[in-house]
Write an enzyme that holds these catalytic residues in place. Structure first.
Site, PDB file in Angstrom:
ATOM      1  N   MET A 233     -12.918   1.018   9.561  1.00  0.00           N
ATOM      2  CA  MET A 233     -13.597   0.862  10.628  1.00  0.00           C
ATOM      3  C   MET A 233     -13.844   2.042  11.284  1.00  0.00           C
ATOM      4  SD  MET A 233     -14.347  -2.724  11.105  1.00  0.00           S
ATOM      5  CE  MET A 233     -13.026  -3.096  12.065  1.00  0.00           C
TER       6      MET A 233
ATOM      7  N   HIS B  47      -4.212   4.617   9.221  1.00  0.00           N
ATOM      8  CA  HIS B  47      -5.504   4.828   8.453  1.00  0.00           C
ATOM      9  C   HIS B  47      -4.552   6.102   7.316  1.00  0.00           C
ATOM     10  CE1 HIS B  47      -7.435   2.209  11.439  1.00  0.00           C
ATOM     11  NE2 HIS B  47      -7.986   2.527  10.768  1.00  0.00           N
TER      12      HIS B  47
ATOM     13  N   LYS C 296      -0.676  -4.074   7.042  1.00  0.00           N
ATOM     14  CA  LYS C 296      -0.975  -5.156   7.748  1.00  0.00           C
ATOM     15  C   LYS C 296      -1.540  -5.910   8.571  1.00  0.00           C
ATOM     16  CE  LYS C 296      -2.003  -4.160  13.312  1.00  0.00           C
ATOM     17  NZ  LYS C 296      -3.249  -4.605  12.970  1.00  0.00           N
ATOM     18  N   ASP C 297      -3.117  -5.732   7.398  1.00  0.00           N
ATOM     19  CA  ASP C 297      -4.094  -6.846   7.039  1.00  0.00           C
ATOM     20  C   ASP C 297      -3.690  -7.338   5.926  1.00  0.00           C
ATOM     21  OD1 ASP C 297      -5.597  -6.350   9.500  1.00  0.00           O
ATOM     22  OD2 ASP C 297      -6.115  -4.520   9.292  1.00  0.00           O
TER      23      ASP C 297
END
Ligand code: PAF
Length: 293
Positions: free
Chosen positions: A28, A35, A146-147
């Site tokens: 996002m 990232h 992490k997600d």
């Protein structure tokens, strides 16, 4: 970096499809070192495309969709040295049009944890990820560990809908004091940033208990809850089995330690994926070699 903004331009990606897999890193934006680690990993696997899209359908009405940081120019600058083939940055209309369309209902892995506190969130995530898979047709997609629940919910969609894409999860990148990198860390002031480290401390505390031989879930939950007293409010401190996220009193095999708490304006999450083996506890992953998603 070449920026593609509309579905018509995506045929340019066909030139990249070859002997190696085309690898997608869905994001996002508001990119940080976490990232960039996903992108570096992706680049080792094949030609990589990064999508940048703040997906409205995964935010609840009271959540931070409007405030979510957006800075395409600085994201592109960060990606420039990493050798990505293209960035796909569609507009909301391009992805959703203006009518109420088809959406994906997540399976049982979306119950509880973030699924309980954020109704509709995982449906929004799955719907946009399915669109991205349909548009970009990657052979591999890379997600951040992490997600955690997101990884497992997407894993269930890919398996159940027989999507021809291999999933990869990359370890969480942390600050020196343990705080997991997140675009939402930008919302924290100095005092909140100092307290935010209680999430990773809670996970480490539970890991210490496991290393010392604890195999019951309740003492781990309690220890994590105590460390999270520094948060403004605790959403959950849970121990679940991987991959189906069921709650067992006695732990064995692959487990997830998962915490979510509110610190000032930020809702932060963190987790650890571990494998309890006969002779000790090891770090683990969701889509590790040879495992079913
Ligand atoms: O993890 C994220 O950044 C988002 O949930 C994702 C997977 C890009 C879908 O919008």
């Amino acid at each position: 970096v070449k920026v593609l903004g509309s579905a018509d331009e995506l045929s340019e990606l066909d030139a990249l499809r070859g002997p190696g897999p085309l690898v997608l890193v869905p994001t996002m934006g508001a990119l940080h070192e976490g990232h960039l680690e996903l992108v570096r990993h992706a680049r080792k696997l094949g030609p990589a495309v990064v999508s940048i899209f703040v997906n409205p359908t995964q935010f609840g009405p009271e959540e931070d969709f409007a405030a979510y940081p957006r800075d395409l120019a600085s994201d592109l600058e960060l990606l420039e040295p990493l050798g990505v083939e293209a960035v796909y940055a569609p507009a909301v209309d391009e992805m959703y049009g203006d009518s109420e369309g088809v959406s994906i209902r997540p399976g049982h892995r979306a119950r509880g944890l973030c699924g309980a506190g954020r109704p509709g969130h995982f449906s929004g995530v799955l719907t946009v990820v399915a669109k991205l898979f349909g548009l970009l047709r990657p052979e591999v997609a890379v997600f951040g560990r992490k997600d955690a629940q997101q990884c497992l919910v997407i894993g269930q969609m890919v398996a159940d809908l027989k999507m021809p894409v291999k999933l990869v999860d990359v370890p969480t990148v942390r600050e020196d004091d343990g705080l997991a990198l997140s675009s939402r860390n930008r919302y924290l002031n100095e005092d909140q940033r100092r307290r935010a480290v209680c999430l990773s401390r809670a996970l480490r505390r539970a890991r210490e208990l496991l290393d010392a031989g604890e195999r019951e879930a309740a003492p781990l939950r309690m220890a994590m809850g105590q460390e999270l007293a520094e948060a403004d409010s605790l959403e959950y401190a849970e121990v679940r089995q991987v991959p189906d996220l069921q709650e067992n009193d006695r732990l064995s095999g692959r487990i997830l330690l998962a915490v979510a708490a509110r610190i000032g304006p930020a809702r932060l999450i963190d987790n650890m994926v571990l494998e309890i083996a006969e002779h000790g506890v090891n770090d683990s992953s969701f889509f590790g070699a040879g495992r079913e998603t």
